[in-house]
Scaffold this motif. Structure first.
Motif: not given
Length: 319
Positions: A228-235
């Motif tokens: 899916x979309x890259x999670x905004x807060x993942x990094x």
């Protein structure tokens, strides 16, 4: 050729034979823990005298390895990419003991599914790459000086969680560390690093579950991916967990790739149903085959080149 690791009870045919051979005071003090560890198929390094009995050497010799470990290593520098890496390789006697510890601890320990480095039954980077196939994006980062960043105290704590007493955990940690750190070059460092990292793995697995993404780790190489979309807060969340658990990130090795860019995991392409070699690596394999067919490979390079050919065959069936 590397020698195989010593059996769990080394030169003794059974646990009972080992216990019978121990000095009376050691048997009285350590038998319960030895039998408990053996029941978990773990190396029974319950005391200095236990280890010396197992390997048929003096307790003074084992003690010297723990008090002055520098005497039992040889250090040298190898080139890796653009940087030099210091290797601290144990000398034969210590290496045998470390191999005994590392091999049997790895065999007896079930690591989380996300761990692919130094785990029996897993094909390392190839299996790690497989779980990221058909992703739309890949986020990866490395840790700085992974083995040397792990202190002896962290090894002791991890061994006690695994089931060792404080005394035996201290003994193993002293047999397997140099300058209070895990050495790059010890056959015990891989499994001990995996043990120490288990708390962090759990936190990162939970984070990946919450975000609906995939996570794998091969030693100090951490990879996340998703369809899916890259999670905004993942990094930011990943880096927060690593810092909270006292790991240092190598910022120059942090990468994010999204389709239609090439998606690579451990050097393998994963934007497809199965891992594939890059075009550059396939060209290298063709060149190696050509040189071998013409007998133009230097003798010192033959095994290295055959290793590349074997790896390519494992990945995509190249013969």
């Amino acid at each position: 050729m590397n020698a195989p690791p010593p059996p769990l009870f080394v030169s003794f045919a059974s646990l009972d034979a080992l216990v019978e051979a121990l000095p009376d005071i050691t048997r009285e003090e350590c038998e319960e823990e030895i039998r408990r560890l053996a029941g978990m198929h773990l190396p029974a390094a319950a005391s200095t005298l236990t280890v010396s009995t197992l390997f048929g050497v003096s307790a003074e010799f084992i003690g010297a390895m723990t008090r002055k470990p520098q005497r039992y290593y040889r250090s040298f520098i190898i080139r890796k990419g653009k940087k030099n890496r210091t290797i601290d390789a144990p000398k034969v006697a210590l290496k045998i003991i470390q191999k005994w510890i590392g091999f049997h601890m790895a065999q007896a320990t079930i690591f989380p599914n996300c761990v692919y480095g130094f785990v029996p039954g897993k094909n390392g980077v190839i299996d790690a790459a497989k779980i990221h196939c058909e992703a739309r994006w890949v986020y990866s980062l490395d840790l700085r000086d992974f083995f040397p960043s792990i202190s002896r105290n962290r090894v002791v704590a991890a061994l006690m969680i695994r089931g060792y007493s404080e005394r035996s955990a201290n003994l193993i940690s002293r047999l397997c560390t140099l300058n209070e750190r895990l050495p790059q070059g010890s056959p015990a460092s891989p499994v001990l690093s995996n043990l120490v990292f288990q708390k962090t793995d759990s936190a990162l697995m939970n984070l990946s579950f919450v975000n609906g993404v995939r996570y794998s780790r091969y030693a100090d190489d951490l990879v996340f991916s998703g369809a899916g979309e890259f999670p905004v807060s993942l990094a930011d969340d990943v880096k927060r967990i690593l810092i909270e658990n006292q790991w240092e990130i190598a910022p120059e090795k942090e990468f994010t790739a999204k389709l239609p860019e090439r998606l690579k995991v451990h050097g393998l392409l994963v934007h497809g149903a199965k891992p594939r070699l890059t075009k550059g690596y396939r060209n290298k394999i063709r060149a190696y085959k050509h040189l071998l067919s013409l007998d133009k490979v230097l003798p010192d390079d033959v095994q290295r080149i055959k290793g590349h050919l074997s790896y390519a065959k494992q990945v995509d069936g190249s013969s």
